[in-house]
Design a protein around this motif. Structure first.
Motif, PDB file in Angstrom:
ATOM      1  N   UNK A 104      17.964  -0.210   7.067  1.00  0.00           N
ATOM      2  CA  UNK A 104      17.045   0.316   8.133  1.00  0.00           C
ATOM      3  C   UNK A 104      16.516   1.617   6.732  1.00  0.00           C
ATOM      4  N   UNK A 105      17.372   2.025   6.074  1.00  0.00           N
ATOM      5  CA  UNK A 105      17.204   3.310   4.901  1.00  0.00           C
ATOM      6  C   UNK A 105      16.199   2.559   4.197  1.00  0.00           C
ATOM      7  N   UNK A 106      16.972   1.767   3.514  1.00  0.00           N
ATOM      8  CA  UNK A 106      16.542   0.570   2.303  1.00  0.00           C
ATOM      9  C   UNK A 106      14.929   0.359   2.289  1.00  0.00           C
ATOM     10  N   UNK A 107      14.677  -0.221   3.852  1.00  0.00           N
ATOM     11  CA  UNK A 107      13.282  -0.906   4.721  1.00  0.00           C
ATOM     12  C   UNK A 107      12.149   0.067   4.539  1.00  0.00           C
ATOM     13  N   UNK A 108      12.843   1.544   4.832  1.00  0.00           N
ATOM     14  CA  UNK A 108      11.914   2.807   4.618  1.00  0.00           C
ATOM     15  C   UNK A 108      11.577   3.269   3.503  1.00  0.00           C
ATOM     16  N   UNK A 109      11.946   2.851   2.480  1.00  0.00           N
ATOM     17  CA  UNK A 109      11.925   2.886   1.465  1.00  0.00           C
ATOM     18  C   UNK A 109      10.782   2.304   0.762  1.00  0.00           C
ATOM     19  N   UNK A 110      11.526   0.648   1.050  1.00  0.00           N
ATOM     20  CA  UNK A 110      10.310  -0.371   0.428  1.00  0.00           C
ATOM     21  C   UNK A 110       8.869  -0.440   1.139  1.00  0.00           C
ATOM     22  N   UNK A 111       9.039  -0.004   2.156  1.00  0.00           N
ATOM     23  CA  UNK A 111       7.538   0.415   2.488  1.00  0.00           C
ATOM     24  C   UNK A 111       7.126   1.419   1.958  1.00  0.00           C
ATOM     25  N   UNK A 112       7.543   2.558   1.472  1.00  0.00           N
ATOM     26  CA  UNK A 112       6.354   4.041   1.201  1.00  0.00           C
ATOM     27  C   UNK A 112       6.400   3.119  -0.741  1.00  0.00           C
ATOM     28  N   UNK A 113       7.715   2.913  -0.935  1.00  0.00           N
ATOM     29  CA  UNK A 113       7.258   1.299  -2.454  1.00  0.00           C
ATOM     30  C   UNK A 113       5.603   0.796  -2.403  1.00  0.00           C
ATOM     31  N   UNK A 114       5.955   0.230  -1.009  1.00  0.00           N
ATOM     32  CA  UNK A 114       4.395  -0.971  -1.089  1.00  0.00           C
ATOM     33  C   UNK A 114       3.294   0.082  -0.983  1.00  0.00           C
ATOM     34  N   UNK A 115       3.366   0.765   0.086  1.00  0.00           N
ATOM     35  CA  UNK A 115       1.985   1.318   0.001  1.00  0.00           C
ATOM     36  C   UNK A 115       1.747   2.361  -0.966  1.00  0.00           C
ATOM     37  N   UNK A 116       2.480   2.926  -1.760  1.00  0.00           N
ATOM     38  CA  UNK A 116       1.872   3.540  -2.829  1.00  0.00           C
ATOM     39  C   UNK A 116       1.739   2.436  -3.933  1.00  0.00           C
ATOM     40  N   UNK A 117       1.988   1.655  -3.460  1.00  0.00           N
ATOM     41  CA  UNK A 117       1.219   0.474  -5.403  1.00  0.00           C
ATOM     42  C   UNK A 117       0.080  -0.146  -4.173  1.00  0.00           C
ATOM     43  N   UNK A 118       0.042  -0.401  -3.685  1.00  0.00           N
ATOM     44  CA  UNK A 118      -1.078  -0.343  -2.837  1.00  0.00           C
ATOM     45  C   UNK A 118      -2.370   0.975  -3.385  1.00  0.00           C
ATOM     46  N   UNK A 119      -2.156   1.612  -2.724  1.00  0.00           N
ATOM     47  CA  UNK A 119      -2.958   2.740  -3.060  1.00  0.00           C
ATOM     48  C   UNK A 119      -3.712   2.887  -3.839  1.00  0.00           C
ATOM     49  N   UNK A 120      -2.911   2.882  -4.869  1.00  0.00           N
ATOM     50  CA  UNK A 120      -3.208   2.450  -6.537  1.00  0.00           C
ATOM     51  C   UNK A 120      -3.665   1.809  -7.503  1.00  0.00           C
ATOM     52  N   UNK A 121      -3.729   0.464  -6.152  1.00  0.00           N
ATOM     53  CA  UNK A 121      -4.215  -0.798  -7.112  1.00  0.00           C
ATOM     54  C   UNK A 121      -3.206  -1.417  -7.963  1.00  0.00           C
ATOM     55  N   UNK A 122      -2.112  -1.167  -7.725  1.00  0.00           N
ATOM     56  CA  UNK A 122      -0.601  -2.090  -8.651  1.00  0.00           C
ATOM     57  C   UNK A 122      -0.136  -3.643  -8.660  1.00  0.00           C
ATOM     58  N   UNK A 123       0.050  -3.797  -8.964  1.00  0.00           N
ATOM     59  CA  UNK A 123       0.753  -5.447  -8.712  1.00  0.00           C
ATOM     60  C   UNK A 123       2.286  -4.657  -8.886  1.00  0.00           C
ATOM     61  N   UNK A 124       2.278  -5.681  -7.279  1.00  0.00           N
ATOM     62  CA  UNK A 124       4.146  -5.384  -7.021  1.00  0.00           C
ATOM     63  C   UNK A 124       4.618  -6.818  -7.406  1.00  0.00           C
ATOM     64  N   UNK A 125       6.207  -6.121  -8.056  1.00  0.00           N
ATOM     65  CA  UNK A 125       6.783  -7.956  -7.726  1.00  0.00           C
ATOM     66  C   UNK A 125       8.015  -7.339  -7.674  1.00  0.00           C
ATOM     67  N   UNK A 126       9.344  -8.743  -6.982  1.00  0.00           N
ATOM     68  CA  UNK A 126      10.656  -9.222  -6.595  1.00  0.00           C
ATOM     69  C   UNK A 126      11.282 -10.032  -8.102  1.00  0.00           C
ATOM     70  N   UNK A 127      12.175  -8.807  -8.567  1.00  0.00           N
ATOM     71  CA  UNK A 127      12.866 -10.237  -9.343  1.00  0.00           C
ATOM     72  C   UNK A 127      14.681 -10.122  -8.851  1.00  0.00           C
ATOM     73  N   UNK A 128      15.233 -11.275  -8.357  1.00  0.00           N
ATOM     74  CA  UNK A 128      16.705 -11.963  -8.370  1.00  0.00           C
ATOM     75  C   UNK A 128      17.467 -11.344  -9.341  1.00  0.00           C
ATOM     76  N   UNK A 129      18.184 -11.067 -10.303  1.00  0.00           N
ATOM     77  CA  UNK A 129      19.128 -11.187 -11.231  1.00  0.00           C
ATOM     78  C   UNK A 129      20.004 -10.588 -10.816  1.00  0.00           C
TER      79      UNK A 129
END
Length: 126
Positions: free
Chosen positions: A101-126
């Motif tokens: 639940x803590x991670x979800x909150x952090x991810x929501x904040x990260x995505x919102x920050x990227x959207x507000x800055x009009x930045x592309x967001x990426x996900x990678x599994x490795x």
């Protein structure tokens, strides 16, 4: 800066990197133990998922499972994350659920920050 708080202690195991690049080409985001991320996806899963979200990737085992995946529709991913339901999880481990639940909150904040800055967001599994 990439925050690896949610990967510490799981070194050597699969991980997920979720990030965007700021104006100085610095990566801003998280490295997350795949176990936490899979728990998030399990708790966000619903059978009538939308196309172009992370749940579609999870269901089809493609997208970020195959390569670096650009989050074209962050609004869909935000909606999916907000649907998290711990009652649908296989695990009932309270410590993992609290962290997820803590991670979800952090991810929501990260995505919102990227959207507000009009930045592309990426996900990678490795």
């Amino acid at each position: 800066m990439l925050n690896n708080k949610y990967y510490d202690g799981y070194e050597g195991e699969e991980r997920i990197k979720i990030w965007f690049e700021d104006d100085n080409s610095e990566e801003i985001g998280f490295i997350i133990w795949n176990g936490f991320f899979n728990t998030i996806l399990e708790g966000c899963f619903y059978s009538d998922f939308q196309k172009n979200g992370i749940i579609e990737c999870y269901y089809n085992q493609n997208g970020f499972y195959d390569e670096i995946w650009e989050m074209i529709h962050p609004e869909i991913v935000l909606e999916e994350l907000r649907r998290f339901n711990d009652n649908s999880l296989d695990t009932q481990n309270k410590e993992i659920i609290v962290i997820v639940k803590e991670v979800i909150g952090q991810l929501i904040s990260l995505i919102n920050a990227a959207v507000s800055k009009k930045e592309k967001i990426y996900i990678e599994l490795y």
